[in-house]
Design an enzyme around this catalytic site. Structure first.
Site, PDB file in Angstrom:
ATOM      1  N   VAL A 186      -1.378   7.944  33.832  1.00  0.00           N
ATOM      2  CA  VAL A 186      -0.068   7.629  34.421  1.00  0.00           C
ATOM      3  C   VAL A 186       1.072   8.360  33.699  1.00  0.00           C
ATOM      4  CG1 VAL A 186      -0.899   5.388  35.200  1.00  0.00           C
ATOM      5  CG2 VAL A 186       0.303   5.534  33.030  1.00  0.00           C
ATOM      6  N   GLU A 187       2.228   8.348  34.306  1.00  0.00           N
ATOM      7  CA  GLU A 187       3.436   9.015  33.783  1.00  0.00           C
ATOM      8  C   GLU A 187       3.192  10.489  33.463  1.00  0.00           C
ATOM      9  OE1 GLU A 187       5.787   7.004  30.867  1.00  0.00           O
ATOM     10  OE2 GLU A 187       5.833   5.150  32.024  1.00  0.00           O
TER      11      GLU A 187
END
Ligand code: FAD
Length: 816
Positions: free
Chosen positions: A497-498
């Protein structure tokens, strides 16, 4: 002979001028004076060569001369080959700010600039929150119960989080939030990561999402309405950017909003009709307000001339007709609330755009500008916190787990893993703390956020792999007693993620850093865009000076000549000098790669990744040195510093070597290698003596262990769920008394002094007491110690059909 002497003298002078980037006038003096001396002393060869060199320097170095003939030609050529920066890239490049990352690009980092970011620690209120509220909520969450029994946090934990305003750490007190510093947010998340689901549930609303976007861009009305409600948990936010078609390439999102007029309650309302499909949206299943990114079109020109306005962010209340929300995804290892959101014919008035209609089309800029801070804190803090817990658990377990009659912590193979994971945890803590400190000083670290996100979550993976290994079957067997296995299986979440790590490492760190942090590249590109010859001349020749300066510094310092003065103690100073030396090498290689590959460097991701690795390791090392400088060291910490610095330097040199070996131009690769590493590699992996010392310090009750584990949840009070770290702490406190007793009994058993059938430790204790080898008090102590050890070694088993069903969560009746 005289000619040779004069030429050598001029060369030394020139190198010194280059090292200092002292400018054309100094360079003219360095060659011109010996040249004139050659005439006076009748050394014609030196005189001719040096005066020719002086002329060449004057032609290229003196602005008045070169601007007439050289600069215009270079400018034309530069504009032909300069990479085109797309609008999306430009937004990313302009976001955030440059600090220490920029210093590393200069090749002569100013350490005083880094040390000037004073560390004022946490406020009393922040410290109290960490000690009280964080401890309370950690005591409510057992990993197995959260992950497997209810697939959710307990209701009591949600209530407590809302009541104590955990979701409002970034929201200022005037809006009812906690208004915490970046360092405090990081410390909270590090403590809560004892349970991944807890950490993510708190981390996400405090990271990039409605809260931060409203704070920065919201209208007063939006702020006054939402911020107090977000702070106390009346509103739960989520932010939807990703969908089935747009993951890493988020700007390609196919979700659309169309500006239309609609009749609502008999009134004509200007608004947006939305069609979208989002997935993997954290907190979506329980969110009351959705921050949504979509592409806004205005085909009927109700807002103005533009028909494609671009990416826009709006706030959509959960109960808006047309929105399907509530279904869940099941993230691996850590089933925090996450799910899809689908919208068909969703209508919202225009004032739902974050920042109001004026911010239509500004969504990508808003997201990228906000990304840097949250990305420096949430996942990197999770990684640093995991490091603390993993070191604490692994040190404790390997000390109490005996095989071959000794604690496994005494086995060198186990020590290797223990020391490595401890060092990774130590580096991660320093990097995240010092970067948070920069943020508290107003820095918005764009490139470091990519470094921290990708590097520290990789550390997390490595740390947990080592922790799993030293725990053996204890961590492999899932159940309420397994404190590690779920964290291990949740690692891919942080990796993905991110900004998934492969892309972040290969594309973002250097790709963004090279342009964003470079002292001249951005100026050169801007000069080309603005057709500004003077600005180009300044930037280009400044750049040329930097290149020769970096080459001279890298080479001379590699030979041990002219190392910079650095403001560190004698232990840290050699490492700081290495950072300076290698940053000169890095600056040179970065320029060489950009010049030789031009815009194709973007596609040569493996080369870009290696340059990024050099930058990343130098950044992590600098943060470590600052942490050492600012803090007070404890016994054995010097060993950990040496180990950590050497690991990072070894990794840096490895990245350099792989870069040299893989540059398409072999001649360039060899030349760079000869300049940056003329004597070969300097840094081996850390010595075994350091490994032994660190492994012992983390697996016994030492000040170093206490320091590394500071800020973890390591206590347990009535009503709390079990806390293995607290139990290891107690066991390690007793271990110095237990160990000699074990040794006495085992020695006696091996020598035949105790009955052969005394195979269990408990039997040996009784036999030892009977034989008078130990006294009654010691026997009772050892029985209690051994009982606790056995309990910690125990794993769970289940009824045959225990996995057939799972109760539904009752925690969110309002959104069920
Ligand atoms: C549990 C979870 C929670 C999430 N929470 C949210 C949320 O709250 N809100 C939200 O909007 N999104 C969220 N996401 C989405 C997340 O940000 C994306 O998963 C992530 O950006 C990567 O996209 P992807 O998974 O589609 O990978 P893909 O884009 O399909 O990438 C696949 C692989 O290719 C690599 N790759 C892609 N492009 C490049 C490139 N140019 N160079 C090198 N490698 C490349 C990637 O690194 C990756 O390894 C979440 C995802 C998950 C799994």
């Amino acid at each position: 002979m005289l000619s040779l002497l004069l030429i050598v003298l001029a060369a030394i002078g020139l190198v010194e001028v280059m090292r200092r980037e002292a400018g054309a006038t100094a360079a003219l003096a360095a060659t011109g004076l010996p040249g004139l001396l050659g005439i006076v002393l009748a050394a014609p060869v030196a005189a001719v060569l040096l005066l020719l060199a002086t002329l060449a320097i004057a032609a290229g170095g003196l602005p008045a001369l070169r601007r007439r003939w050289l600069t215009p030609r270079l400018f034309t050529r530069f504009r032909r080959v300069a990479p085109r920066v797309s609008d999306t890239e430009r937004v990313a490049l302009e976001a955030g700010s440059v600090s220490w990352d920029g210093e590393l690009f200069t090749g002569r980092p100013d350490w005083q600039r880094l040390l000037a970011y004073r560390d004022d620690g946490l406020s009393d209120a922040e410290r109290a929150f960490l000690e009280h509220q964080c401890t309370e909520v950690a005591g409510l969450c057992n990993g197995w119960d959260v992950a497997r029994e209810r697939a959710d946090l307990p209701e009591a934990a949600w209530d407590y989080l809302k009541r104590e305003r955990f979701f409002g750490m970034i929201i200022p007190e005037e809006y009812g939030g906690l208004g915490f510093s970046a360092k405090a947010q990081s410390a909270v998340l590090q403590k809560l990561v004892v349970n991944e689901t807890l950490m993510i549930s708190v981390g996400v609303p405090n990271s990039l999402g409605p809260g931060e976007l409203l704070l920065k861009y919201g209208t007063d009305e939006q702020k006054n309405h939402y911020l107090p409600r977000l702070a106390d948990g009346r509103e739960i936010p989520c932010f939807g950017l990703t969908g089935p078609r747009a993951g890493s390439d988020a700007t390609s999102l196919p979700d659309v909003g169309v500006v239309v007029r609609r009749e609502v309650d008999g009134e004509s309302v200007l608004g947006i009709e939305l069609t979208f499909e989002k997935r993997w949206i954290t907190l979506a299943p329980i969110a009351t307000v959705v921050g949504l990114a979509f592409r806004l079109f205005d085909p009927d020109h109700l807002l103005g001339e533009e028909s494609d306005l671009g990416i826009t962010c709006a706030l959509i209340p959960r109960d808006t007709p047309g929105m399907a929300i509530g279904r869940r995804h099941h993230p691996i290892g850590s089933p925090f609330m996450n799910g899809p959101i689908v919208g068909r014919d969703v209508f919202v008035p225009l004032d739902r755009i974050i920042g109001g209609p004026a911010m239509a089309g500004q969504g990508w800029r808003m997201l990228v500008e906000c990304l840097s801070v949250g990305r420096c804190i949430t996942l990197p803090s999770g990684a640093a916190g995991v490091g603390r817990y993993a070191a604490g658990w692994s040190g404790g377990f390997t000390r109490i787990r005996r095989q071959f009659n000794v604690p496994v912590a005494e086995m060198e193979g186990v020590q290797e893993a223990l020391a490595r994971l401890t060092a990774h945890a130590y580096i991660a803590q320093a990097a995240v703390y010092q970067t948070a400190n920069l943020i508290d000083h107003g820095v918005k670290p764009a490139v470091p956020s990519a470094i921290l996100k990708s590097q520290l979550t990789e550390f997390q993976r490595r740390i947990l792999a080592d922790a799993m290994d030293v725990h053996g079957g204890k961590a492999v067997t899932l159940g309420p007693r397994n404190y590690l296995g779920l964290a291990w299986s949740a690692v891919p979440v942080s990796i993905t993620v991110e900004g998934a790590n492969i892309m972040t490492r290969n594309l973002m760190v250097f790709g963004q850093g090279a342009i964003r942090c470079h002292p001249y590249v951005l100026e050169e590109l801007a000069a080309a865009d603005n057709d500004d010859l003077d600005a180009f001349d300044r930037a280009f020749f400044g750049h040329a000076g930097l290149i020769v300066g970096n080459a001279a510094r890298a080479f001379t310092q590699a030979l041990g000549l002219g190392g910079p003065r650095v403001p560190f103690d004698e232990l840290a100073a050699p490492y700081a000098r290495e950072v300076s030396r290698l940053s000169a090498g890095f600056g040179l290689c970065a320029d060489a790669a950009m010049a030789s590959l031009g815009s194709s460097l973007k596609k040569r991701e493996m080369l870009s990744a290696r340059l990024g690795d050099v930058l990343a390791n130098l950044y992590l090392l600098s943060m470590l040195l600052k942490q050492w400088h600012d803090g007070t060291s404890v016994e054995h910490e010097a060993a950990l510093l040496h180990y950590s610095c050497r690991t990072l330097l070894h990794r840096t040199e490895q990245a350099f070597v792989e870069l040299f070996d893989n540059l398409p131009s072999r001649a360039l690769g060899r030349s760079l290698s000869a300049i940056v590493m003329p004597l070969g590699r300097r840094w081996k992996t850390p010595e075994d003596t350091l490994t032994r010392e660190i492994a012992h310090a983390i697996s016994t009750a030492t000040p170093l262990r206490d320091k590394l584990l500071a800020g973890t949840w390591d206590t347990r009070k009535e009503g709390d769920v079990d806390n293995p770290l607290a139990r290891y702490k107690a066991l390690l406190a007793d271990y110095p008394r237990a160990e000699p007793l074990y040794r006495t009994l085992n020695k006696a058993y091996a020598g035949g002094e105790l009955p052969a059938e005394a195979l269990h430790p408990e039997q040996r204790i009784d036999a030892g007491l009977a034989a008078g080898l130990i006294g009654e008090e010691d026997a009772a102590f050892l029985h209690a110690f051994e009982a606790e050890v056995l309990d910690m070694l125990t794993v769970d088993d289940f009824a045959f059909d225990a996995f057939a069903g799972r109760p539904a969560s009752a925690s969110h009746p309002d959104v069920a």
